[in-house]
Motif scaffolding. Sequence first.
Motif, short mmCIF file in Angstrom:
data_model
loop_
_atom_site.label_atom_id
_atom_site.label_comp_id
_atom_site.label_asym_id
_atom_site.label_seq_id
_atom_site.Cartn_x
_atom_site.Cartn_y
_atom_site.Cartn_z
N PRO A 118 0.83 -1.21 0.00
CA PRO A 118 0.00 0.00 0.00
C PRO A 118 0.86 1.26 0.00
O PRO A 118 1.98 1.26 0.51
CB PRO A 118 -0.80 -0.13 1.30
N ARG A 119 0.36 2.30 -0.60
CA ARG A 119 1.08 3.58 -0.67
C ARG A 119 0.88 4.33 0.63
O ARG A 119 -0.23 4.78 0.95
CB ARG A 119 0.56 4.39 -1.86
N LEU A 120 1.94 4.45 1.44
CA LEU A 120 1.84 5.13 2.72
C LEU A 120 1.98 6.63 2.53
O LEU A 120 2.53 7.10 1.54
CB LEU A 120 2.92 4.60 3.67
N THR A 121 1.50 7.38 3.51
CA THR A 121 1.59 8.84 3.45
C THR A 121 2.98 9.30 3.87
O THR A 121 3.50 8.87 4.89
CB THR A 121 0.54 9.48 4.38
N GLU A 122 3.56 10.16 3.05
CA GLU A 122 4.85 10.77 3.37
C GLU A 122 4.61 12.27 3.59
O GLU A 122 3.83 12.89 2.88
CB GLU A 122 5.84 10.59 2.22
N VAL A 123 5.31 12.83 4.57
CA VAL A 123 5.16 14.26 4.87
C VAL A 123 6.52 14.94 4.74
O VAL A 123 7.48 14.58 5.43
CB VAL A 123 4.59 14.49 6.27
N ARG A 124 6.59 15.91 3.84
CA ARG A 124 7.80 16.71 3.66
C ARG A 124 7.65 17.98 4.49
O ARG A 124 6.62 18.66 4.44
CB ARG A 124 7.97 17.07 2.19
N LEU A 125 8.69 18.31 5.27
CA LEU A 125 8.65 19.50 6.12
C LEU A 125 9.22 20.69 5.36
O LEU A 125 10.30 20.61 4.77
CB LEU A 125 9.43 19.25 7.41
N GLU A 126 8.47 21.79 5.38
CA GLU A 126 8.86 22.98 4.62
C GLU A 126 8.99 24.17 5.55
O GLU A 126 8.18 24.37 6.46
CB GLU A 126 7.81 23.28 3.55
N ARG A 127 10.02 24.99 5.32
CA ARG A 127 10.17 26.26 6.01
C ARG A 127 9.68 27.34 5.05
O ARG A 127 10.36 27.73 4.11
CB ARG A 127 11.63 26.51 6.40
N ALA A 128 8.47 27.81 5.28
CA ALA A 128 7.84 28.75 4.35
C ALA A 128 8.38 30.17 4.55
O ALA A 128 8.71 30.57 5.67
CB ALA A 128 6.33 28.74 4.55
N LYS A 129 8.48 30.92 3.45
CA LYS A 129 8.86 32.32 3.52
C LYS A 129 7.65 33.22 3.71
O LYS A 129 7.75 34.32 4.25
CB LYS A 129 9.61 32.72 2.24
N SER A 130 6.51 32.75 3.22
CA SER A 130 5.26 33.49 3.34
C SER A 130 4.13 32.48 3.46
O SER A 130 4.20 31.40 2.87
CB SER A 130 5.04 34.38 2.10
N VAL A 131 3.10 32.80 4.24
CA VAL A 131 2.00 31.85 4.42
C VAL A 131 0.64 32.43 4.06
O VAL A 131 -0.35 31.69 3.97
CB VAL A 131 1.96 31.30 5.87
N ILE A 132 0.56 33.73 3.86
CA ILE A 132 -0.70 34.35 3.46
C ILE A 132 -0.71 34.49 1.94
O ILE A 132 0.15 35.17 1.37
CB ILE A 132 -0.92 35.71 4.12
N SER A 133 -1.67 33.84 1.29
CA SER A 133 -1.81 33.93 -0.16
C SER A 133 -2.89 34.97 -0.50
O SER A 133 -3.90 35.07 0.21
CB SER A 133 -2.21 32.58 -0.75
N ARG A 134 -2.69 35.70 -1.56
CA ARG A 134 -3.64 36.74 -1.98
C ARG A 134 -4.32 36.32 -3.28
O ARG A 134 -3.74 35.61 -4.11
CB ARG A 134 -2.92 38.06 -2.20
N ASN A 135 -5.54 36.77 -3.46
CA ASN A 135 -6.23 36.57 -4.73
C ASN A 135 -7.16 37.76 -4.99
O ASN A 135 -7.60 38.43 -4.05
CB ASN A 135 -7.03 35.26 -4.72
N ASP A 136 -7.41 38.01 -6.27
CA ASP A 136 -8.36 39.07 -6.64
C ASP A 136 -9.49 38.50 -7.50
O ASP A 136 -10.06 39.22 -8.33
CB ASP A 136 -7.65 40.21 -7.36
N SER A 137 -9.80 37.24 -7.30
CA SER A 137 -10.86 36.60 -8.07
C SER A 137 -12.22 37.18 -7.68
O SER A 137 -12.58 37.19 -6.50
CB SER A 137 -10.86 35.08 -7.81
N PRO A 138 -13.00 37.64 -8.65
CA PRO A 138 -14.28 38.29 -8.33
C PRO A 138 -15.35 37.33 -7.84
O PRO A 138 -16.37 37.77 -7.30
CB PRO A 138 -14.68 38.91 -9.68
N ASP A 139 -15.14 36.01 -7.99
CA ASP A 139 -16.16 35.05 -7.56
C ASP A 139 -15.80 34.36 -6.25
O ASP A 139 -16.42 33.37 -5.88
CB ASP A 139 -16.38 34.00 -8.66
N ILE A 140 -14.80 34.88 -5.54
CA ILE A 140 -14.40 34.31 -4.26
C ILE A 140 -14.60 35.38 -3.18
O ILE A 140 -14.13 36.51 -3.34
CB ILE A 140 -12.93 33.85 -4.29
N PRO A 141 -15.28 35.04 -2.06
CA PRO A 141 -15.64 36.05 -1.06
C PRO A 141 -14.54 36.39 -0.06
O PRO A 141 -14.82 36.76 1.07
CB PRO A 141 -16.84 35.39 -0.35
N PHE A 142 -13.27 36.25 -0.44
CA PHE A 142 -12.16 36.63 0.42
C PHE A 142 -10.97 36.98 -0.46
O PHE A 142 -10.86 36.51 -1.59
CB PHE A 142 -11.80 35.51 1.41
N ASP A 143 -10.08 37.80 0.05
CA ASP A 143 -8.93 38.21 -0.76
C ASP A 143 -7.61 37.64 -0.24
O ASP A 143 -6.55 37.91 -0.80
CB ASP A 143 -8.84 39.73 -0.87
#
Length: 353
Positions: free
Chosen positions: A40-65
């Motif tokens: 069976p294919r087991l779950t693997e988890v890669r650890l990441e050190r993120a530089k930024s965690v807040i993503s932005r969007n300007d999609s008019p059909d999504i109720p958050f930015d």
Amino acid sequence: MVAENATPRGRGTGHNPANRFQSARIELVDDGWYQETPLPRLTEVRLERAKSVISRNDSPDIPFDRSLNPYRGCEHGCIYCFARPSHAYWDLSPGLDFETRLIAKTNLAEVLERQLSAPGYRCQPIALGSNTDPYQPIEREMKLTRAALEVLLRYRHPLTLVTKGAMVLRDLDLLAELAEHRLVRVMVSLTTLDDELKRRMEPRAAAPAARLRVIRRLKEAGVPVGVLCAPIIPMLNDHELERLLEAAAEAGADSAGYVLLRLPREVAVLFEEWLREHYPMRADHVLGLMRQSRGGQLYDADFSTRMKGEGVFAELIAQRFRLARRRYGLERQRVEGLDCTGFSVPGAQLSLL
């Protein structure tokens, strides 16, 4: 060698197509010689050190930015997940890799604090878990979602949260306190009341009864909670629409939304393979109605139609949803009542103006 085609138990797909950025592809073929059952294919988890965690969007059909996702990939394995193609950016497959090779942003709380403390930051509700589920199984050990909630509570920052995981009840203490300050609204994804369909379509997500229990417990704790029927799939779960809204309302939900099935990029191929494996007699009908609702294609990315579709079938779903939402009192807005005025950076000097 055994071909990767049959869906392994507990996974959404057995297919692992190469991502679209690879210049070379390897295809596994069953030549009949290899007779052993593959592991069976087991779950693997890669650890990441993120530089930024807040993503932005300007999609008019999504109720958050802005949004916050503790994990890349999702162990829930929902076959229809629109986020699957994003795994290609990490040189991984949108197929089985998406649900078995996960990436965790281990410094999420630290980076979130830094971004919220930036001088130019302006507070607006942040969507937690917009791309992948913040309460997928690895959250039990990683606790990144809980760490994010602790930061947002300390900064008095409003958020919305979408999940189909029952683990959200673990953080009821934080959610209840956030609710006291009008800082949170939870949306529970409820796609079916049929346990067998759930098992095939969302293999590692919480059962329908468990999701209704989540709604009930959140309501009892004073946490505003709604239901998100996403996706609505022709000939698979569209007949449940009214019953889903009724069950959610009875459990305590006060708002509702829906999305017609979206099949961007590789998701279309994966979904069709899954559909022909699990529901071969319905496959052509499902795909035909999808094309009817997407201008003749399986997917249309136009902002004006991608969430709800167009045409006779899509309009019928929209009318049914509007009537049922009104009937069961689920017309509250998803971000209604969230308070941005209390946001403050802990320890920062208050303005004299």
